[in-house]
Design an enzyme around this catalytic site. Structure first.
Site, PDB file in Angstrom:
ATOM      1  N   THR A  93    -102.022  99.821  21.886  1.00 39.30           N
ATOM      2  CA  THR A  93    -100.293  99.704  22.449  1.00 39.30           C
ATOM      3  C   THR A  93    -100.647 102.006  23.255  1.00 39.30           C
ATOM      4  OG1 THR A  93     -99.092  98.740  22.114  1.00 39.30           O
ATOM      5  CG2 THR A  93     -97.734 100.838  23.108  1.00 39.30           C
ATOM      6  N   GLY A 103     -94.311  91.320  21.554  1.00 39.69           N
ATOM      7  CA  GLY A 103     -93.875  92.190  20.800  1.00 39.69           C
ATOM      8  C   GLY A 103     -93.152  93.064  20.365  1.00 39.69           C
ATOM      9  N   ARG A 105     -97.211  85.107  23.174  1.00 43.79           N
ATOM     10  CA  ARG A 105     -96.686  86.163  21.899  1.00 43.79           C
ATOM     11  C   ARG A 105     -95.967  86.931  22.743  1.00 43.79           C
ATOM     12  NH1 ARG A 105     -98.083  91.431  20.385  1.00 43.79           N
ATOM     13  NH2 ARG A 105     -96.879  91.681  17.740  1.00 43.79           N
TER      14      ARG A 105
HETATM   15  N1  ASP Z   1     -96.641  96.299  19.007  1.00 49.09           N
HETATM   16  C1  ASP Z   1     -97.960  96.710  20.053  1.00 49.09           C
HETATM   17  C2  ASP Z   1     -97.746  95.150  19.191  1.00 49.09           C
HETATM   18  O1  ASP Z   1     -96.769  94.240  18.866  1.00 49.09           O
HETATM   19  C3  ASP Z   1     -99.185  96.306  18.923  1.00 49.09           C
HETATM   20  C4  ASP Z   1     -99.351  98.137  19.204  1.00 49.09           C
HETATM   21  O2  ASP Z   1     -99.021  98.665  19.288  1.00 49.09           O
HETATM   22  O3  ASP Z   1     -99.953  98.963  18.210  1.00 49.09           O
HETATM   23  O4  ASP Z   1     -97.894  94.241  20.992  1.00 49.09           O
END
Ligand code: ASP
Length: 297
Positions: free
Chosen positions: A158, A188, A186
């Protein structure tokens, strides 16, 4: 809260992840490029919100990062992205989840801040972007290179930014292509205020990357706010939050966070192998960039 001082601060990240040596240079250069875009705004007295958006746009446009261009594909081979922005002045927030075919998800989140709604997802988010004339992009343009997709099967990543401007205002933002191979639809932690990000001028601002389900379940950004309220310093507050990830999400649950306290104290911590960070404040002679915390010493 600083009030009308010339104190400002900016910290950006390019993901809590594990990198191949060949990726390191592009990651380090990318976070510094993103930092420069936000810094220019803060130095001339612009808003923390504008600086965060500008920095994240740069990271979204660079294929080295899993956000905007360079996004991972889901289980169907499509790109679905999430982004969030929060303004510490009035706690206004805008976020998009599982949005497809937009060039800059952070720009859609920014435009949504002008509306009552906080979070739009899927087709509704894309319709909102279209209705507002925001730039679209083809899946081909957004998809990370095939070698990266296979290298990072199941991986996550991210980008994010946090800023304090000269008026004492704070902002935080996130943007992600999510997890490689993720289920269709999905979402997050990244678009969730209190989960992947938070900003409150009276406390501080924070942005996370990492195991999204665990960050969301722990409401990690709000934990940092509570720690800051209790007088914990910025770095310790993030380190304490990140340390909770394996206990809730299992041994492999990792992540990293960046933050700025209301008085300008900057901090970051991670328990992932790498966490690509760049930071600069009005007190620093020059920006600094790191691929992991141990480089800072
Ligand atoms: N937090 C992000 C997600 O779950 C992924 C990440 O930060 O690496 O989509």
């Amino acid at each position: 809260m600083q009030d009308g001082t010339d104190v400002w601060a900016l910290i950006v990240h390019g993901g809590a992840k594990e990198m191949e040596p060949a990726e390191e240079e592009a990651n380090r250069a990318g976070v510094l490029q993103a930092l420069a875009a936000g810094r220019e705004i803060l130095e001339r007295g612009g808003s923390a919100l504008d600086a965060v958006e500008a920095s994240i746009r740069v990271l979204e446009d660079l294929p080295a990062f899993n956000a905007g261009r360079g996004s991972m594909v889901n289980e169907q081979g499509d790109i679905e992205m999430c982004a969030g922005l929060m303004d510490g002045r009035d706690l206004s927030a805008g976020a998009v989840g599982a949005i497809r075919r937009v060039r800059n998800p952070i720009g859609v989140a920014r435009r949504l801040m002008e509306e009552k709604e906080v979070l739009l997802v899927g087709d509704g988010a894309l319709k909102f972007a279209r209705d507002n004339g925001l730039p679209l992009a083809g899946e081909e343009e957004l998809r990370a290179a095939a070698e990266k997709q296979s290298l990072l099967e199941g991986a996550h990543d991210t980008v994010g930014a946090v800023a304090l401007d000269q008026g004492g205002n704070m902002a935080a933002g996130t943007s992600t292509g999510g997890i490689s191979g993720q289920k269709v639809g999905r979402i997050g932690d990244s678009p969730l205020p209190g989960g992947g990000l938070y900003a409150d001028n009276h406390v501080g601002a924070v942005s996370f990357s990492g195991d999204g389900e665990t960050i969301a379940r722990l409401a990690l950004a709000s934990r940092v706010m509570a720690s800051l309220d209790d007088g914990v310093d910025m770095e310790q507050a993030i380190a304490k939050a990140v340390a909770k990830l394996p206990g809730t999400g299992g041994a492999g649950a990792d992540g990293g966070g960046i933050g700025i306290r209301k008085d300008g104290q900057v901090g970051w911590a991670h328990n992932s192998p790498h966490f690509v960070v760049a930071l600069v404040t009005s007190d620093m002679a020059a920006p600094r960039a790191f691929l992991r915390k141990t480089e800072e010493a």
